[in-house]
Design an enzyme around this catalytic site. Structure first.
Site, PDB file in Angstrom:
ATOM      1  N   GLY A  31       0.807  -1.223   0.000  1.00  0.00           N
ATOM      2  CA  GLY A  31       0.000   0.000   0.000  1.00  0.00           C
ATOM      3  C   GLY A  31       0.832   1.261   0.000  1.00  0.00           C
ATOM      4  N   HIS A  37       4.326   1.691  -8.038  1.00  0.00           N
ATOM      5  CA  HIS A  37       3.309   0.630  -7.943  1.00  0.00           C
ATOM      6  C   HIS A  37       2.394   0.684  -9.165  1.00  0.00           C
ATOM      7  CE1 HIS A  37       3.947   1.327  -3.435  1.00  0.00           C
ATOM      8  NE2 HIS A  37       4.200   0.038  -3.562  1.00  0.00           N
TER       9      HIS A  37
HETATM   10  P1  AMP Z   1       5.880  -2.505  -1.603  1.00  0.00           P
HETATM   11  O1  AMP Z   1       4.539  -1.896  -1.470  1.00  0.00           O
HETATM   12  O2  AMP Z   1       7.019  -1.612  -1.217  1.00  0.00           O
HETATM   13  O3  AMP Z   1       5.957  -3.879  -0.972  1.00  0.00           O
HETATM   14  O4  AMP Z   1       6.096  -2.749  -3.153  1.00  0.00           O
HETATM   15  C1  AMP Z   1       5.176  -3.493  -3.897  1.00  0.00           C
HETATM   16  C2  AMP Z   1       5.766  -3.765  -5.242  1.00  0.00           C
HETATM   17  O5  AMP Z   1       6.075  -2.548  -5.899  1.00  0.00           O
HETATM   18  C3  AMP Z   1       7.081  -4.574  -5.162  1.00  0.00           C
HETATM   19  O6  AMP Z   1       7.102  -5.550  -6.192  1.00  0.00           O
HETATM   20  C4  AMP Z   1       8.118  -3.509  -5.380  1.00  0.00           C
HETATM   21  O7  AMP Z   1       9.327  -4.008  -5.944  1.00  0.00           O
HETATM   22  C5  AMP Z   1       7.415  -2.575  -6.334  1.00  0.00           C
HETATM   23  N1  AMP Z   1       7.987  -1.223  -6.305  1.00  0.00           N
HETATM   24  C6  AMP Z   1       8.317  -0.508  -5.215  1.00  0.00           C
HETATM   25  N2  AMP Z   1       8.868   0.658  -5.563  1.00  0.00           N
HETATM   26  C7  AMP Z   1       8.910   0.694  -6.920  1.00  0.00           C
HETATM   27  C8  AMP Z   1       9.380   1.622  -7.889  1.00  0.00           C
HETATM   28  N3  AMP Z   1       9.924   2.772  -7.536  1.00  0.00           N
HETATM   29  N4  AMP Z   1       9.247   1.321  -9.212  1.00  0.00           N
HETATM   30  C9  AMP Z   1       8.676   0.142  -9.583  1.00  0.00           C
HETATM   31  N5  AMP Z   1       8.215  -0.790  -8.703  1.00  0.00           N
HETATM   32  C10 AMP Z   1       8.332  -0.528  -7.386  1.00  0.00           C
END
Ligand code: AMP
Length: 288
Positions: A31, A37
């Site tokens: 989230g 995301h």
């Molecule tokens: P998180 O909410 O931080 O667990 O991230 C959820 C998903 O979004 C994971 O697969 C992350 O690797 C991806 N994600 C987080 N930050 C970025 C970003 N800056 N660019 C692309 N994907 C991201």
């Protein structure tokens, strides 16, 4: 878009979609959604007909000293963004829905050796928590495709291995890291940064770009280049957990003839832990 915190309700909705021969996509998140995301959501949208975003701050992947309680939770605005993006279902379970018997005696998935070293050395139990929750989500949703970010490079490698070794039929796709204009990788944790640190934070990406550029030049000493990168980060106020060059994908220590590499970094600015990475290719043999 339907929003549910119930596994049963989600499964019933997914069954309807499957009955209509829809391909199911999944984007797991914690989230506090940002453009990074959302870029993964557009991959899911392209690759599936019915796509689910999960929002779950998974306590199993946080260490006792980490930011589980303070992690930003912004369900209402996330829900709005997902609905506008065309998401089919938002699955936002409670901890009790995911771990009704608690976490102490919960079965867990021990990831392969790729989870050792790098973040695995600094966040005890983290990848076991990640692998366990991702396996649960794959079993709950049974997606045809699931999309993860390259931003969490080692996590992506762990999940690819998990899907392969445990025979999940889900295709694991990845999306590139989205960055702010100054290069800082977008992250929910960037919001923790003090305004003065926010400017410094961009040096992390500049540093890994410089390391990749220097290694690409012939006849370079990787160890020396990395050490000088670490020194310059520390000079700028970072406290570096690790800064390393590895073989891309396998994350093995690179050998002389490796051509596809990745530089990975994790460092604190104040109390905020930032991670980043950059893949690059070399032509000449490495000096390692
Ligand atoms: P998180 O909410 O931080 O667990 O991230 C959820 C998903 O979004 C994971 O697969 C992350 O690797 C991806 N994600 C987080 N930050 C970025 C970003 N800056 N660019 C692309 N994907 C991201």
């Amino acid at each position: 878009m339907i929003t549910t915190d119930s596994i049963q309700t989600l499964r019933a909705e997914l069954q309807k979609a499957r009955d209509q021969k829809k391909r199911i996509g999944l984007v797991p998140t914690m989230g506090n959604l940002h453009a990074g995301h959302l870029s993964l959501l557009s991959i899911a949208q392209r690759e599936s007909d019915y796509w689910v975003t999960s929002i779950f701050v998974n306590p199993m992947q946080f260490g006792p000293q980490e930011d589980f309680l303070n992690y930003p939770r912004t369900l209402e605005s996330d829900q709005k963004a997902l609905s506008e993006a065309g998401c089919s279902a938002l699955f936002a379970p409670t901890v009790n829905e995911m771990y009704p018997e608690g976490m102490i005696n919960h079965c867990s998935v021990v990831p392969a050796d790729i989870a050792c070293g790098l973040c695995g050395d600094y966040r005890q139990g983290h990848f076991e928590g990640v692998a366990t929750v991702v396996a649960k989500l794959f079993n709950i949703v049974q997606p045809d495709v699931a999309v993860f970010g390259q931003k969490d490079y080692q996590q992506l490698a762990v999940i690819r291995t998990l899907a392969r070794d445990l025979n999940f039929t889900t295709r694991v796709l990845s999306g590139p890291t989205l960055r702010a204009q100054d290069g800082l990788a977008l992250s929910s944790r960037n919001g923790y940064l003090a305004p003065a640190d926010r400017e410094t934070a961009a040096q992390l990406y500049r540093c890994i770009c410089q390391i990749a550029d220097r290694i690409k030049q012939d006849d370079c000493d990787v160890h020396k280049i990395v050490e000088s990168g670490k020194e310059s980060l520390e000079h700028s106020g970072f406290c570096v957990d690790y800064l390393e060059v590895r073989s891309a994908n396998s994350l093995a220590t690179p050998s002389r003839h490796d051509k596809s590499l990745v530089v990975l970094v994790a460092a604190y600015l104040g109390a905020t832990r930032l991670i980043d990475n950059l893949e690059f290719d070399v032509i000449a043999p490495l000096s390692v």
